[in-house]
Design a protein around this motif. Sequence first.
Motif, PDB file in Angstrom:
ATOM      1  N   ASP A  57      44.007 -31.945  29.072  1.00  0.00           N
ATOM      2  CA  ASP A  57      44.276 -33.351  29.389  1.00  0.00           C
ATOM      3  C   ASP A  57      42.972 -34.114  29.237  1.00  0.00           C
ATOM      4  O   ASP A  57      42.019 -33.885  29.994  1.00  0.00           O
ATOM      5  CB  ASP A  57      44.801 -33.509  30.818  1.00  0.00           C
ATOM      6  N   ASP A  58      42.939 -34.969  28.224  1.00  0.00           N
ATOM      7  CA  ASP A  58      41.749 -35.777  27.951  1.00  0.00           C
ATOM      8  C   ASP A  58      40.493 -34.907  27.815  1.00  0.00           C
ATOM      9  O   ASP A  58      39.420 -35.231  28.328  1.00  0.00           O
ATOM     10  CB  ASP A  58      41.557 -36.806  29.059  1.00  0.00           C
ATOM     11  N   GLY A  59      40.669 -33.754  27.145  1.00  0.00           N
ATOM     12  CA  GLY A  59      39.533 -32.877  26.892  1.00  0.00           C
ATOM     13  C   GLY A  59      39.258 -31.851  27.965  1.00  0.00           C
ATOM     14  O   GLY A  59      38.399 -30.973  27.780  1.00  0.00           O
ATOM     15  N   TRP A  60      39.981 -31.911  29.103  1.00  0.00           N
ATOM     16  CA  TRP A  60      39.770 -30.960  30.193  1.00  0.00           C
ATOM     17  C   TRP A  60      40.860 -29.897  30.173  1.00  0.00           C
ATOM     18  O   TRP A  60      42.044 -30.217  30.015  1.00  0.00           O
ATOM     19  CB  TRP A  60      39.793 -31.672  31.552  1.00  0.00           C
ATOM     20  N   VAL A  61      40.475 -28.632  30.360  1.00  0.00           N
ATOM     21  CA  VAL A  61      41.451 -27.558  30.451  1.00  0.00           C
ATOM     22  C   VAL A  61      42.152 -27.646  31.801  1.00  0.00           C
ATOM     23  O   VAL A  61      41.498 -27.625  32.856  1.00  0.00           O
ATOM     24  CB  VAL A  61      40.780 -26.184  30.282  1.00  0.00           C
ATOM     25  N   ILE A  62      43.475 -27.777  31.787  1.00  0.00           N
ATOM     26  CA  ILE A  62      44.237 -27.903  33.025  1.00  0.00           C
ATOM     27  C   ILE A  62      45.131 -26.681  33.286  1.00  0.00           C
ATOM     28  O   ILE A  62      45.710 -26.564  34.365  1.00  0.00           O
ATOM     29  CB  ILE A  62      45.112 -29.174  33.006  1.00  0.00           C
ATOM     30  N   ALA A  63      45.242 -25.789  32.325  1.00  0.00           N
ATOM     31  CA  ALA A  63      46.081 -24.610  32.495  1.00  0.00           C
ATOM     32  C   ALA A  63      45.786 -23.622  31.372  1.00  0.00           C
ATOM     33  O   ALA A  63      45.261 -24.007  30.314  1.00  0.00           O
ATOM     34  CB  ALA A  63      47.568 -24.987  32.492  1.00  0.00           C
ATOM     35  N   PHE A  64      46.141 -22.366  31.605  1.00  0.00           N
ATOM     36  CA  PHE A  64      46.018 -21.362  30.546  1.00  0.00           C
ATOM     37  C   PHE A  64      47.029 -20.256  30.771  1.00  0.00           C
ATOM     38  O   PHE A  64      47.507 -20.035  31.890  1.00  0.00           O
ATOM     39  CB  PHE A  64      44.597 -20.789  30.480  1.00  0.00           C
ATOM     40  N   ALA A  65      47.367 -19.575  29.699  1.00  0.00           N
ATOM     41  CA  ALA A  65      48.266 -18.424  29.763  1.00  0.00           C
ATOM     42  C   ALA A  65      47.819 -17.417  28.718  1.00  0.00           C
ATOM     43  O   ALA A  65      47.320 -17.782  27.648  1.00  0.00           O
ATOM     44  CB  ALA A  65      49.718 -18.834  29.526  1.00  0.00           C
ATOM     45  N   PHE A  80      48.108 -19.690  34.855  1.00  0.00           N
ATOM     46  CA  PHE A  80      47.566 -20.469  35.961  1.00  0.00           C
ATOM     47  C   PHE A  80      47.451 -21.933  35.554  1.00  0.00           C
ATOM     48  O   PHE A  80      47.039 -22.239  34.427  1.00  0.00           O
ATOM     49  CB  PHE A  80      46.202 -19.924  36.396  1.00  0.00           C
ATOM     50  N   VAL A  81      47.821 -22.801  36.491  1.00  0.00           N
ATOM     51  CA  VAL A  81      47.838 -24.241  36.253  1.00  0.00           C
ATOM     52  C   VAL A  81      47.070 -24.935  37.378  1.00  0.00           C
ATOM     53  O   VAL A  81      47.215 -24.568  38.556  1.00  0.00           O
ATOM     54  CB  VAL A  81      49.289 -24.766  36.199  1.00  0.00           C
TER      55      VAL A  81
END
Length: 287
Positions: A57-65, A80-81
């Motif tokens: 979101d706008d260059g920031w990592v907010i979740a990964f799988a 994780f979110v």
Amino acid sequence: MATAADIPAMLEVFFHAVEDLDRQRGQPLRPRNAAPLEMHFGHLLESDPRSCYVAHDDGWVIAFAMVMRRGAEAFLSFLFVEPAWQGRGVGRALLDACLTGAGEGVARVSTCAEANQPVSTGLYAKLGMAPRTPIYFLRGSLPEEALPTLPTGVQRRPISADAVAQLDLALLGYVRPGDHAFWARERTGALFTAADGTVLGYGYAQASGRIGPVAALEPGYLPSFIGYLVRLVDVLEGRQLVVPGPAGALAPLLEAGMRIDDTPAIYCSAGPGPRFDRYLPMSCALL
């Protein structure tokens, strides 16, 4: 797709999500231990680059799988979110992307979920990953004499991926040479064979005290294999093992003084999973 450059941000997402859950439960925050996670992330990015994704979101990592594909199984290792983004479909979108990246021919999709997270467990069940097997985290001191020695005639050799391939195929349904190479870099391993060369099992131990994975051709071998690994590697503090409920080693380990620590996990799968009566995973993120 995720890359190694995303690992620091992925660690932050992981810890933010875990700490938010601790706060909701009124529990003290767990200490951050980034080193083993960083190794896990790096290994999965190397072995499964097409099924590891981050959301921005706008260059920031907010979740990964991260999904690991082994044979015909796709195993969800991490999802994780960031707390502010939970419940907005981000996790489901990431999971779909990872499963698409895992490729065709997947016959079984599986994961491990904490037993006290009914929302996550329900989501996985809706996707066909039904709760099947409890998995316990055991910690504590484990005296060398508390477990049996190896049966007469059992021999020890160095582990090789070729030597354990048939046993892995029988117990897990797939071979995993890359995972064995990963464990060999950080752990001391032992291959257990009969006098005629028949592979009876294998196991790994680490100076941190963690033991696993441990595999056995028959459930009754597990206590003696674990006992050998305890004697193989000296540790400064206690031992840690990940032990499925059906494992033949659960009762002997508890009788030896180990304790169940933290909330159990549940192996969730779209079909029968590993032979957990004779197999102890490394962790709930890398079976």
